[in-house]
Motif scaffolding. Sequence first.
Motif, PDB file in Angstrom:
ATOM      1  N   ARG A  11      44.283  49.086  42.225  1.00  0.00           N
ATOM      2  CA  ARG A  11      42.889  49.435  42.471  1.00  0.00           C
ATOM      3  C   ARG A  11      42.046  48.973  41.293  1.00  0.00           C
ATOM      4  O   ARG A  11      42.411  49.177  40.145  1.00  0.00           O
ATOM      5  N   THR A  13      38.350  49.384  39.562  1.00  0.00           N
ATOM      6  CA  THR A  13      37.165  50.235  39.527  1.00  0.00           C
ATOM      7  C   THR A  13      36.206  49.732  38.455  1.00  0.00           C
ATOM      8  O   THR A  13      36.597  49.043  37.520  1.00  0.00           O
ATOM      9  N   GLN A  60      35.073  52.759  42.915  1.00  0.00           N
ATOM     10  CA  GLN A  60      36.192  51.902  43.291  1.00  0.00           C
ATOM     11  C   GLN A  60      35.643  50.647  43.945  1.00  0.00           C
ATOM     12  O   GLN A  60      34.825  50.707  44.851  1.00  0.00           O
TER      13      GLN A  60
END
Length: 72
Positions: A11, A13, A60
């Motif tokens: 992920r 961010t 995100q």
Amino acid sequence: MKKIVKFLVERTTHAEVEIHLDVPEEFLDEDGEVCDEDGLRDWAEENHNWPDQDLTFEEQQSTEVLEVLNVY
């Protein structure tokens, strides 16, 4: 047929951090203003850890599947 699939994801961010730092003089001009933002950014990246409690904003941006770990 339904299966449980376990993935490894990454992920990304973006976050804003606001903390008090002793800025090295090499990044400041004679009035104490930042004159080398790129150098200060590189210095901060190399010399500081960013704990979660210092985040003033976080969003995100993306999630990418890196690998299928297990299917059962």
